[in-house]
Write a protein that holds these residues in place. Structure first.
Motif, PDB file in Angstrom:
ATOM      1  N   VAL A  86      -9.580  40.450  87.647  1.00 41.05           N
ATOM      2  CA  VAL A  86     -10.094  41.709  88.194  1.00 41.05           C
ATOM      3  C   VAL A  86     -10.345  42.715  87.077  1.00 41.05           C
ATOM      4  CG1 VAL A  86      -9.632  43.593  89.796  1.00 41.05           C
ATOM      5  CG2 VAL A  86      -8.953  41.276  90.384  1.00 41.05           C
ATOM      6  N   PHE A  89     -13.731  41.951  85.696  1.00 39.16           N
ATOM      7  CA  PHE A  89     -14.769  42.352  86.650  1.00 39.16           C
ATOM      8  C   PHE A  89     -15.009  43.862  86.596  1.00 39.16           C
ATOM      9  CE2 PHE A  89     -15.581  44.168  90.872  1.00 39.16           C
ATOM     10  CZ  PHE A  89     -16.836  43.627  91.134  1.00 39.16           C
ATOM     11  N   ARG A  92     -16.779  44.858  83.311  1.00 40.41           N
ATOM     12  CA  ARG A  92     -18.204  44.553  83.385  1.00 40.41           C
ATOM     13  C   ARG A  92     -18.946  45.603  84.206  1.00 40.41           C
ATOM     14  NH1 ARG A  92     -21.819  43.080  86.743  1.00 40.41           N
ATOM     15  NH2 ARG A  92     -20.274  43.096  88.409  1.00 40.41           N
ATOM     16  N   ASP A  93     -18.363  46.003  85.317  1.00 39.08           N
ATOM     17  CA  ASP A  93     -18.974  47.005  86.188  1.00 39.08           C
ATOM     18  C   ASP A  93     -19.132  48.347  85.466  1.00 39.08           C
ATOM     19  OD1 ASP A  93     -20.148  47.271  88.639  1.00 39.08           O
ATOM     20  OD2 ASP A  93     -18.343  47.983  89.649  1.00 39.08           O
TER      21      ASP A  93
END
Length: 293
Positions: A86, A89, A92-93
């Motif tokens: 997570v 993730f 990256r966002d």
């Protein structure tokens, strides 16, 4: 152990309340989204700790003749994988938002007939999100060290990351209010980096433990000091023997190869450190010279 269990139940209760409060005021803020996901992740370590303890207490049975001590290691791996995955993730966002120069906005809302800036509610929610992790994380540290519990120690680190996330989140929201479009995503990226770093460190230790690596120090990838002392004591007592240690959950298993024991060994007497921690040495086995592969 009972005290640690009670603390983790309180941890879960407070974390659920924080997730609910944060979720109510998310808005379009990248920082708030990242902080909310991290707070939600904060439920994983205490949950797997409580489940692992229940299995660990079962002891050996027909299906698992060596007991369930390794369930603790499995729980640690689950928490580490969740943190890493997570965290990557969310990072990256946040980077994607910075690269595309996406401008997040924090609008006003109607509250009791008056329009107020949603950012004030976000700041209030983040302030609340700082307090429980700050207190619980500090209470977990000495318990984790006394129990040699990696999951509990990881949870204390997670709580530290959570209150730091709250502080970074407040800065990001204030930045948005001042018109700095990048402040929100930058704060989210900073939070994500912390999650990834904690998760990667935990993943390395958990993997080493599951493949019978030498015991690691609590919370890091370096060698365990008590394990090093035990190796030196066994080497002095059995010169020329091959001493091997592995960690099973919170316990150490020692193997002396190339030696036939001359008498029954007292595990408590063999423990080189604090006598109150002699419980860590759960097993000492010998492989005589004629039985070595």
């Amino acid at each position: 152990m009972k005290r640690a269990e009670r603390l983790e139940w309180w941890n879960i209760a407070f974390t659920i309340s924080i997730v609910a409060v944060m979720g109510a005021v998310l808005g379009n803020s990248q920082t708030m989204k990242t902080a909310w996901v991290e707070d939600t992740l904060g439920l994983i370590p205490p949950a797997v700790f409580l489940v692992a303890i229940r299995f660990e207490r079962r002891g050996a049975d027909g299906g698992f003749p060596f007991g369930y001590a390794r369930v603790h290691s499995l729980a640690f791996l689950i928490a580490a994988v969740a943190l890493c995955g997570v965290g990557l993730f969310l990072l990256r966002d946040a980077i994607s938002t910075l690269l595309t120069r996406e401008h997040a906005t924090v609008a006003g809302i109607d509250l009791f007939g008056r329009e107020i800036w949603l950012g004030w509610l976000m700041i209030a929610a983040q302030t609340y999100a700082i307090i429980p992790p700050l207190i619980i994380g500090r209470l977990e540290q000495p318990l984790a060290r006394r129990l040699q519990d990696e999951v509990l120690f990881t949870d204390s680190k997670m709580n530290k990351a959570n209150w730091q996330t709250g502080a970074a989140g407040i800065v990001g929201i204030i930045g948005l209010g001042l018109g700095w479009w990048w402040a929100d995503a930058a704060a989210a990226a900073f939070i994500s980096l912390g999650i990834v770093a904690d998760g990667w460190r935990a993943l390395r230790v958990a993997t080493a433990e599951l493949v019978d690596g030498t015991p690691r120090a609590l919370g890091c990838t370096g060698p365990d000091e008590e394990a090093g002392l035990l190796i030196r004591k066994l080497e002095a007592q059995y010169p020329g023997a091959d001493i091997r240690l592995r960690e099973t959950g919170r316990y150490i298993h020692a193997e002396v190869r190339g030696v036939t024991p001359d008498a029954r060994q007292d595990l408590e007497a063999l423990w080189p450190g604090d006598p109150k921690r002699s419980w860590r040495l759960a097993q000492l086995s010998f492989v005589p010279p004629d039985q070595e592969p």
